[in-house]
Motif scaffolding. Structure first.
Motif, mmCIF file in Angstrom:
data_model
loop_
_atom_site.group_PDB
_atom_site.id
_atom_site.type_symbol
_atom_site.label_atom_id
_atom_site.label_comp_id
_atom_site.label_asym_id
_atom_site.label_seq_id
_atom_site.Cartn_x
_atom_site.Cartn_y
_atom_site.Cartn_z
ATOM 1 N N TYR A 141 0.821 -1.214 0.000
ATOM 2 C CA TYR A 141 0.000 0.000 0.000
ATOM 3 C C TYR A 141 0.854 1.264 0.000
ATOM 4 O O TYR A 141 0.515 2.254 -0.674
ATOM 5 C CB TYR A 141 -0.930 0.009 1.217
ATOM 6 N N SER A 142 1.951 1.253 0.736
ATOM 7 C CA SER A 142 2.797 2.451 0.797
ATOM 8 C C SER A 142 3.508 2.711 -0.524
ATOM 9 O O SER A 142 3.585 3.855 -0.981
ATOM 10 C CB SER A 142 3.815 2.330 1.933
ATOM 11 N N LEU A 143 4.018 1.659 -1.156
ATOM 12 C CA LEU A 143 4.648 1.828 -2.472
ATOM 13 C C LEU A 143 3.637 2.278 -3.509
ATOM 14 O O LEU A 143 3.905 3.170 -4.319
ATOM 15 C CB LEU A 143 5.310 0.517 -2.914
ATOM 16 N N SER A 144 2.452 1.675 -3.471
ATOM 17 C CA SER A 144 1.392 2.058 -4.407
ATOM 18 C C SER A 144 0.971 3.506 -4.178
ATOM 19 O O SER A 144 0.747 4.257 -5.133
ATOM 20 C CB SER A 144 0.175 1.142 -4.236
ATOM 21 N N GLY A 145 0.877 3.889 -2.913
ATOM 22 C CA GLY A 145 0.510 5.260 -2.581
ATOM 23 C C GLY A 145 1.535 6.261 -3.088
ATOM 24 O O GLY A 145 1.170 7.322 -3.618
ATOM 25 N N THR A 146 2.818 5.937 -2.943
ATOM 26 C CA THR A 146 3.871 6.827 -3.431
ATOM 27 C C THR A 146 3.748 7.046 -4.931
ATOM 28 O O THR A 146 3.783 8.189 -5.411
ATOM 29 C CB THR A 146 5.263 6.251 -3.114
ATOM 30 N N VAL A 147 3.588 5.945 -5.673
ATOM 31 C CA VAL A 147 3.445 6.030 -7.133
ATOM 32 C C VAL A 147 2.194 6.824 -7.501
ATOM 33 O O VAL A 147 2.213 7.678 -8.398
ATOM 34 C CB VAL A 147 3.395 4.618 -7.752
ATOM 35 N N PHE A 148 1.090 6.564 -6.798
ATOM 36 C CA PHE A 148 -0.181 7.229 -7.091
ATOM 37 C C PHE A 148 -0.077 8.742 -6.892
ATOM 38 O O PHE A 148 -0.457 9.519 -7.786
ATOM 39 C CB PHE A 148 -1.288 6.666 -6.198
ATOM 40 N N PHE A 149 0.444 9.181 -5.762
ATOM 41 C CA PHE A 149 0.504 10.622 -5.483
ATOM 42 C C PHE A 149 1.514 11.330 -6.383
ATOM 43 O O PHE A 149 1.304 12.487 -6.763
ATOM 44 C CB PHE A 149 0.817 10.867 -4.010
ATOM 45 N N GLU A 150 2.600 10.640 -6.742
ATOM 46 C CA GLU A 150 3.538 11.223 -7.693
ATOM 47 C C GLU A 150 2.888 11.380 -9.066
ATOM 48 O O GLU A 150 3.081 12.390 -9.752
ATOM 49 C CB GLU A 150 4.790 10.346 -7.796
ATOM 50 N N ALA A 151 2.098 10.382 -9.461
ATOM 51 C CA ALA A 151 1.399 10.447 -10.748
ATOM 52 C C ALA A 151 0.353 11.563 -10.752
ATOM 53 O O ALA A 151 0.211 12.294 -11.740
ATOM 54 C CB ALA A 151 0.738 9.099 -11.048
ATOM 55 N N VAL A 152 -0.375 11.703 -9.653
ATOM 56 C CA VAL A 152 -1.381 12.767 -9.535
ATOM 57 C C VAL A 152 -0.706 14.136 -9.633
ATOM 58 O O VAL A 152 -1.195 15.044 -10.318
ATOM 59 C CB VAL A 152 -2.164 12.641 -8.209
ATOM 60 N N SER A 153 0.423 14.288 -8.947
ATOM 61 C CA SER A 153 1.169 15.541 -8.991
ATOM 62 C C SER A 153 1.594 15.867 -10.417
ATOM 63 O O SER A 153 1.395 16.990 -10.910
ATOM 64 C CB SER A 153 2.403 15.446 -8.093
ATOM 65 N N TYR A 154 2.176 14.887 -11.097
ATOM 66 C CA TYR A 154 2.631 15.079 -12.477
ATOM 67 C C TYR A 154 1.471 15.475 -13.385
ATOM 68 O O TYR A 154 1.573 16.427 -14.180
ATOM 69 C CB TYR A 154 3.278 13.789 -12.982
ATOM 70 N N PHE A 155 0.348 14.771 -13.259
ATOM 71 C CA PHE A 155 -0.819 15.034 -14.109
ATOM 72 C C PHE A 155 -1.384 16.429 -13.846
ATOM 73 O O PHE A 155 -1.664 17.179 -14.786
ATOM 74 C CB PHE A 155 -1.891 13.970 -13.858
ATOM 75 N N LEU A 156 -1.542 16.800 -12.574
ATOM 76 C CA LEU A 156 -2.144 18.096 -12.246
ATOM 77 C C LEU A 156 -1.261 19.260 -12.693
ATOM 78 O O LEU A 156 -1.771 20.274 -13.184
ATOM 79 C CB LEU A 156 -2.402 18.184 -10.739
ATOM 80 N N ILE A 157 0.046 19.115 -12.529
ATOM 81 C CA ILE A 157 0.954 20.180 -12.975
ATOM 82 C C ILE A 157 0.869 20.345 -14.484
ATOM 83 O O ILE A 157 0.740 21.474 -15.002
ATOM 84 C CB ILE A 157 2.408 19.880 -12.542
ATOM 85 N N ARG A 158 0.907 19.237 -15.211
ATOM 86 C CA ARG A 158 0.846 19.296 -16.680
ATOM 87 C C ARG A 158 -0.512 19.781 -17.174
ATOM 88 O O ARG A 158 -0.601 20.569 -18.116
ATOM 89 C CB ARG A 158 1.163 17.922 -17.271
ATOM 90 N N TRP A 159 -1.595 19.301 -16.532
ATOM 91 C CA TRP A 159 -2.948 19.648 -16.982
ATOM 92 C C TRP A 159 -3.277 21.112 -16.706
ATOM 93 O O TRP A 159 -3.768 21.838 -17.575
ATOM 94 C CB TRP A 159 -3.968 18.739 -16.299
ATOM 95 N N THR A 160 -3.006 21.574 -15.472
ATOM 96 C CA THR A 160 -3.359 22.953 -15.116
ATOM 97 C C THR A 160 -2.488 23.984 -15.821
ATOM 98 O O THR A 160 -2.904 25.141 -16.002
ATOM 99 C CB THR A 160 -3.259 23.175 -13.595
#
Length: 369
Positions: A216-235
């Protein structure tokens, strides 16, 4: 002879604490030497991986340690024991505050110890607070911190490079730095401490939980990093091959959605929390498999002397460079290499010291006082 499961769990925390110290050494030497770029792209990537992660791991481990230390008082609700625990935490807080102020007076602006002093005070209040309230406080502080980044000027007090804080020694500057925009501000860094306390209370470090915690912790790290990348690029309108309509400029998008420690966004806290928990879980596996290895034992001893090594890497490590006039050399390769060499010496020193003494030099002074 194999250690007991309980002892093994504690030594795994010490093992993880040693690697937190290593990461903090690399980051702090990079900062102190103003080492940004000397042409090594791969080295920049490696050094950046430690930014805000090592110190977050350090604070999470502190929270777990306090939860384990106060477990008996919390479960028994013995007023005398609770009072003793609180008195101990008050004393630790004062010691860490004094040590932190001395480092600040020496010119070490990135000190974490005076923030730790506040974490200890918070722990003394939260000894008997329920797990749900601890988690609720985590969420509230996380949200308030994110709102603060929108409402207030995060850069106030800082120079352009974010290395010097102009009005730190004024009351308003000190409070602003401590609670909002310092290197490890209470909002939101107290979240790391709270989640550590919660983990320690919930016994999520038991053997049976280990695989799920790691997954869960590894998955969470990947998930939040992906969300950060997507939001920065999208906005910022840079998502995909063709430009989209930008909601924010690129600097503002990074400001709100980065997973770097400055500014400490909600996504940074969540991602760094997950990575810290993952490292702790991995440390448990390593100690379980290699507990009798001399190297593993030496690293565990290094974690047990973490306060001594934190102060030592500033006073001795950076002090030596200051004396020879090589402190602000600006070379990332030197900062990383010097940090690695210092950590190797720290491991050797810890292994030898622990043969004769139970606690580190600074830990002994704190215990005596």
């Amino acid at each position: 002879m194999s250690q007991s499961t309980s002892t093994q769990r504690i030594t795994a925390l010490d093992y993880a604490r040693a690697w937190a110290i290593f990461g903090m050494i690399i980051v702090n030497y990079k900062l102190a030497m103003e080492a940004e770029d000397d042409g090594s792209a791969w080295l920049r990537v490696i050094a950046s991986l430690f930014e805000g992660r090592a110190s977050a791991l350090f604070v999470v481990l502190a929270g777990i340690g306090i939860a384990l230390m106060t477990a008996k008082a919390r479960s028994s609700l013995d007023k005398n024991l609770i009072r003793q625990n609180r008195k101990s935490l008050y004393k630790r807080s004062v010691f860490l505050l004094v040590a932190g102020i001395l480092l600040l007076l020496m010119g070490w602006n990135a000190d974490i110890l005076h923030y730790y002093a506040v974490f200890m005070l918070a722990a003394s209040v939260l000894i008997t607070v329920s797990d749900k309230k601890i988690l609720g406080l985590f969420v509230v502080i996380l949200i308030v911190s994110q709102v603060g980044l929108i409402v207030f000027d995060y850069g106030k007090g800082w120079d352009a490079s974010f290395h010097e804080y102009a009005d730190f020694w004024t009351l308003s500057g000190l409070m602003r730095n401590l609670f909002f925009n310092g290197f490890h501000p209470i909002f939101p860094w107290l979240c790391f401490f709270l989640i550590g306390m919660w983990i320690g209370r919930r016994r999520l470090l038991e053997v049976g939980y280990r695989p799920k915690v790691l997954l869960y912790s590894l998955s969470g790290t990947v998930f939040f990093e992906a969300v950060s990348y997507f939001l920065i690029r999208w906005t910022s309108g840079t998502l995909g091959t063709s430009a989209t309509s930008a909601v924010l400029d690129q600097e503002a998008a990074y400001y709100f959605f980065t997973t770097k420690p400055m500014p400490p966004t909600m996504l940074y806290v969540l991602s760094a929390t997950c990575s810290a928990i993952a490292i702790i879980a991995i440390s448990q596996y390593v100690v379980h498999k290699l507990e009798n290895s001399r190297l593993t034992q030496a690293i565990i001893h290094t974690g047990q002397l973490s306060l001594s090594h934190y102060i030592g890497h500033v006073v001795i490590g950076l002090g030596f460079l200051e004396v020879i006039g090589y402190l602000e050399n600006g070379r990332l390769s030197f900062a990383v290499a010097y940090g690695c060499v210092y950590f190797i010496f720290a491991i050797i020193f810890s292994y030898i010291w622990r043969k004769w003494m139970k606690r580190g030099p600074v830990e002994l002074i704190m215990r005596k006082l």
